[in-house]
Design a protein around this motif. Sequence first.
Motif, PDB file in Angstrom:
ATOM      1  N   PRO A 121       0.917  -1.116  -0.126  1.00 59.96           N
ATOM      2  CA  PRO A 121       0.051  -0.265   0.001  1.00 59.96           C
ATOM      3  C   PRO A 121       1.290   1.725  -0.360  1.00 59.96           C
ATOM      4  CG  PRO A 121      -1.041  -1.257   1.239  1.00 59.96           C
ATOM      5  CD  PRO A 121       0.610  -2.202   0.957  1.00 59.96           C
ATOM      6  N   ASP A 122       2.478   0.915   0.443  1.00 53.60           N
ATOM      7  CA  ASP A 122       2.883   2.799   0.401  1.00 53.60           C
ATOM      8  C   ASP A 122       3.848   2.338  -0.713  1.00 53.60           C
ATOM      9  OD1 ASP A 122       4.708   0.035   1.396  1.00 53.60           O
ATOM     10  OD2 ASP A 122       5.230   1.404   2.863  1.00 53.60           O
ATOM     11  N   THR A 123       3.473   1.886  -1.818  1.00 50.59           N
ATOM     12  CA  THR A 123       3.828   2.030  -3.201  1.00 50.59           C
ATOM     13  C   THR A 123       3.150   3.104  -4.601  1.00 50.59           C
ATOM     14  OG1 THR A 123       3.123   0.222  -3.651  1.00 50.59           O
ATOM     15  CG2 THR A 123       5.779  -0.408  -2.406  1.00 50.59           C
ATOM     16  N   ALA A 124       3.390   3.360  -5.101  1.00 45.59           N
ATOM     17  CA  ALA A 124       2.889   4.156  -5.439  1.00 45.59           C
ATOM     18  C   ALA A 124       1.603   3.176  -6.704  1.00 45.59           C
ATOM     19  CB  ALA A 124       3.775   4.324  -7.352  1.00 45.59           C
ATOM     20  N   ARG A 126      -0.743   2.789  -3.855  1.00 44.42           N
ATOM     21  CA  ARG A 126      -1.755   4.257  -3.623  1.00 44.42           C
ATOM     22  C   ARG A 126      -2.692   4.119  -4.390  1.00 44.42           C
ATOM     23  NH1 ARG A 126       2.825   5.600  -1.395  1.00 44.42           N
ATOM     24  NH2 ARG A 126       4.080   6.655  -3.381  1.00 44.42           N
ATOM     25  N   ARG A 127      -2.284   3.742  -5.654  1.00 44.76           N
ATOM     26  CA  ARG A 127      -3.407   3.681  -6.815  1.00 44.76           C
ATOM     27  C   ARG A 127      -4.389   2.585  -6.760  1.00 44.76           C
ATOM     28  NH1 ARG A 127      -0.790   1.952 -11.791  1.00 44.76           N
ATOM     29  NH2 ARG A 127      -2.608   1.985 -12.629  1.00 44.76           N
ATOM     30  N   LEU A 180      -5.802   1.146  -4.080  1.00 44.58           N
ATOM     31  CA  LEU A 180      -6.320   1.957  -2.348  1.00 44.58           C
ATOM     32  C   LEU A 180      -7.141   2.939  -3.114  1.00 44.58           C
ATOM     33  CD1 LEU A 180      -6.626   1.946   0.626  1.00 44.58           C
ATOM     34  CD2 LEU A 180      -4.888   3.212   0.846  1.00 44.58           C
ATOM     35  N   ALA A 181      -6.654   4.634  -3.472  1.00 38.55           N
ATOM     36  CA  ALA A 181      -7.237   5.374  -4.230  1.00 38.55           C
ATOM     37  C   ALA A 181      -8.397   5.240  -4.965  1.00 38.55           C
ATOM     38  CB  ALA A 181      -6.269   6.349  -4.985  1.00 38.55           C
ATOM     39  N   ARG A 193     -11.180   3.720  -3.183  1.00 32.78           N
ATOM     40  CA  ARG A 193     -11.942   4.579  -1.956  1.00 32.78           C
ATOM     41  C   ARG A 193     -13.334   5.551  -2.483  1.00 32.78           C
ATOM     42  NH1 ARG A 193      -6.681   6.445   1.710  1.00 32.78           N
ATOM     43  NH2 ARG A 193      -7.407   5.178   3.566  1.00 32.78           N
ATOM     44  N   GLU A 228      -4.341   1.655   5.901  1.00 28.73           N
ATOM     45  CA  GLU A 228      -3.827   0.906   5.948  1.00 28.73           C
ATOM     46  C   GLU A 228      -2.638   0.996   6.386  1.00 28.73           C
ATOM     47  OE1 GLU A 228      -1.204   3.537   3.048  1.00 28.73           O
ATOM     48  OE2 GLU A 228      -2.267   5.006   3.083  1.00 28.73           O
TER      49      GLU A 228
END
Length: 385
Positions: free
Chosen positions: A342-345, A348-349, A351-352, A355, A369
């Motif tokens: 989750p803390d990679t680009a 994050r894509r 997860l975003a 959401r 996360e």
Amino acid sequence: MTHPHPWTLGAVGDVFVHRPDPSTAFEHSRELLGAVDVLFGNCEGAYTDRPSPSPGGGWSVLSPAGHADALGPAGFDVMAVANNHALDGGFTGLEDTLGRLHAQGIRTVGAGADLARAREPVVVEHGPTRVGFVAFSCVHPPGYAARARTPGVSAVRVESHYHLPDDDPYAYIEPGAVPKVRTFPRAEDAAVVAEAVTRLAGEADVVVASFHWGTSREPAVLADYERILGRLAVDAGADVVLGHHHHLLRGVEFHAGKPIFYGLGHFVFDQVTEWSEEELAYLRSLGEYGIYPRDGYPLLPFHPDGRLTVLAALEFRGNRLARAGMVPCVISPANHAVPAAPDTADGRRVLAYVRQVSERAGLPTGYAEGTFTIGGFAGFEALPR
């Protein structure tokens, strides 16, 4: 004092292997899939060397029978076969698909040689815990539904109702006004779902209900019947509801404390297609979320959002759900689902996106996360609000 037996359930969306070397299909995700104790997926197509005519026609998802042999080593314990491609190879294709999966020790649910067998639940054991599965398809061509003496899928019929919206002052005075569409499962089929889940809850410690449902070309949209059936299954005794078919991720809802994963997208979904120019023109006319070739992704003819996927992961203590979450993955040009922290680009894509689609669908769920791991793989936890 004894503590409840801890174990994990993992689930992915649509799975279909059709590539020159099937053994490579899960080479980037095998370790992730192996990190859970019971693994579920949706078998989205037919594996057969002797296809017969499909009872419904249309775009066929077919692969040689031997390609199914990649699924056992990937770790699948249970696969749903209740979907709109299960009979693309006809009745013989369904028979071959089920036989090929069973030969690898994969239990199947949601399709069979007749209606009774299509509706049969599956119960697997992990330690002292009995985990039961039922599966239904709400989207499929005519002729795919199992009948008393005819092979097919365990089907739920859905009615579409068109009405003019009350909040539009011109709707009733301008002919041709665009109606709103409401969808509802047929009452008798909803009763079958409720009865099947309730009966299974009396036999298993944990009940998982799988539904093939929704629209494949509209991101974030949840049809009325998806919410109705998902909540009905929970009310009848399901501990987890798993949805698929959309080819795009949907969000999560908690109903009575139980998670409903409305759409898990696809995980490894190889599509070898040949379209005429006329067919391509029509497919592109359906809009950016239509299914047509995408540059650089020869096996994945879907919108770029379809490259974002997850492993749904659920932690149990005996029959009690402790946590629910997702491990993000991004599908590569070679059509491999590649885990992404989750803390990679890439993480994050994903997860975003989850959401975003949850918010657009009005699902009151939060995602945290940094607190959720499965077998060393980091993910994000789904939390009711």
